[in-house]
Design a protein around this motif. Structure first.
Motif, PDB file in Angstrom:
ATOM      1  N   LYS A  30       0.862  -1.179   0.000  1.00 48.54           N
ATOM      2  CA  LYS A  30       0.000   0.000   0.000  1.00 48.54           C
ATOM      3  C   LYS A  30       0.898   1.229   0.000  1.00 48.54           C
ATOM      4  O   LYS A  30       2.063   1.164   0.390  1.00 48.54           O
ATOM      5  CB  LYS A  30      -0.895  -0.003   1.228  1.00 48.54           C
ATOM      6  N   LEU A  31       0.359   2.346  -0.435  1.00 44.77           N
ATOM      7  CA  LEU A  31       1.153   3.568  -0.598  1.00 44.77           C
ATOM      8  C   LEU A  31       1.883   3.961   0.683  1.00 44.77           C
ATOM      9  O   LEU A  31       3.083   4.220   0.663  1.00 44.77           O
ATOM     10  CB  LEU A  31       0.261   4.719  -1.076  1.00 44.77           C
ATOM     11  N   GLU A  32       1.197   4.016   1.804  1.00 44.65           N
ATOM     12  CA  GLU A  32       1.834   4.428   3.063  1.00 44.65           C
ATOM     13  C   GLU A  32       2.930   3.457   3.476  1.00 44.65           C
ATOM     14  O   GLU A  32       3.980   3.869   3.966  1.00 44.65           O
ATOM     15  CB  GLU A  32       0.786   4.577   4.177  1.00 44.65           C
ATOM     16  N   GLU A  33       2.691   2.179   3.268  1.00 43.92           N
ATOM     17  CA  GLU A  33       3.699   1.169   3.592  1.00 43.92           C
ATOM     18  C   GLU A  33       4.917   1.329   2.680  1.00 43.92           C
ATOM     19  O   GLU A  33       6.062   1.221   3.132  1.00 43.92           O
ATOM     20  CB  GLU A  33       3.095  -0.227   3.439  1.00 43.92           C
ATOM     21  N   ILE A  35       5.937   4.095   1.222  1.00 49.52           N
ATOM     22  CA  ILE A  35       6.663   5.316   1.615  1.00 49.52           C
ATOM     23  C   ILE A  35       7.501   5.060   2.861  1.00 49.52           C
ATOM     24  O   ILE A  35       8.675   5.444   2.913  1.00 49.52           O
ATOM     25  CB  ILE A  35       5.675   6.488   1.833  1.00 49.52           C
ATOM     26  N   ALA A  36       6.928   4.393   3.850  1.00 53.55           N
ATOM     27  CA  ALA A  36       7.666   4.081   5.082  1.00 53.55           C
ATOM     28  C   ALA A  36       8.860   3.170   4.772  1.00 53.55           C
ATOM     29  O   ALA A  36       9.959   3.361   5.307  1.00 53.55           O
ATOM     30  CB  ALA A  36       6.741   3.433   6.102  1.00 53.55           C
ATOM     31  N   SER A  37       8.651   2.194   3.900  1.00 51.46           N
ATOM     32  CA  SER A  37       9.739   1.291   3.522  1.00 51.46           C
ATOM     33  C   SER A  37      10.842   2.046   2.788  1.00 51.46           C
ATOM     34  O   SER A  37      12.030   1.812   3.013  1.00 51.46           O
ATOM     35  CB  SER A  37       9.213   0.159   2.630  1.00 51.46           C
ATOM     36  N   TYR A  38      10.448   2.948   1.910  1.00 53.01           N
ATOM     37  CA  TYR A  38      11.428   3.746   1.167  1.00 53.01           C
ATOM     38  C   TYR A  38      12.251   4.610   2.124  1.00 53.01           C
ATOM     39  O   TYR A  38      13.476   4.698   2.003  1.00 53.01           O
ATOM     40  CB  TYR A  38      10.726   4.630   0.133  1.00 53.01           C
ATOM     41  N   GLU A  39      11.585   5.228   3.099  1.00 50.35           N
ATOM     42  CA  GLU A  39      12.293   6.059   4.077  1.00 50.35           C
ATOM     43  C   GLU A  39      13.281   5.230   4.885  1.00 50.35           C
ATOM     44  O   GLU A  39      14.419   5.637   5.101  1.00 50.35           O
ATOM     45  CB  GLU A  39      11.298   6.743   5.012  1.00 50.35           C
TER      46      GLU A  39
END
Length: 76
Positions: A30-33, A35-39
């Motif tokens: 999912k998008l939020e996951e 983004i968190a993984s990318y960070e």
């Protein structure tokens, strides 16, 4: 997933980074996951670069004496 990246060894951080990359490439997050993984991946990449720089400095500090023995030179 360990929260404290600074406590990870180079190998642990690299392994986690590889898992993150595979997950992101899979496109199933999912998008939020994602983004968190990318960070987290960006932080892990920085940690790995720091660890490699430290290791490189240690290796470069080893010098060979005239008699063939290895010694350490002071780091600048």
């Amino acid at each position: 997933m360990a929260d404290n990246i600074e406590a990870l060894s180079f190998e642990e951080a690299l392994s986690e980074l590889e898992k993150i990359v595979r997950g992101l490439e899979g496109g199933q997050m999912k998008l939020e996951e994602a983004i968190a993984s990318y960070e987290r991946g960006a932080a892990l990449r920085q940690h790995c670069e720091t660890k490699l720089s430290e290791a490189e400095a240690r290796v470069q500090a080893i010098v060979q004496k005239a008699n063939g023995a290895l010694d350490m030179k002071p780091l600048d």
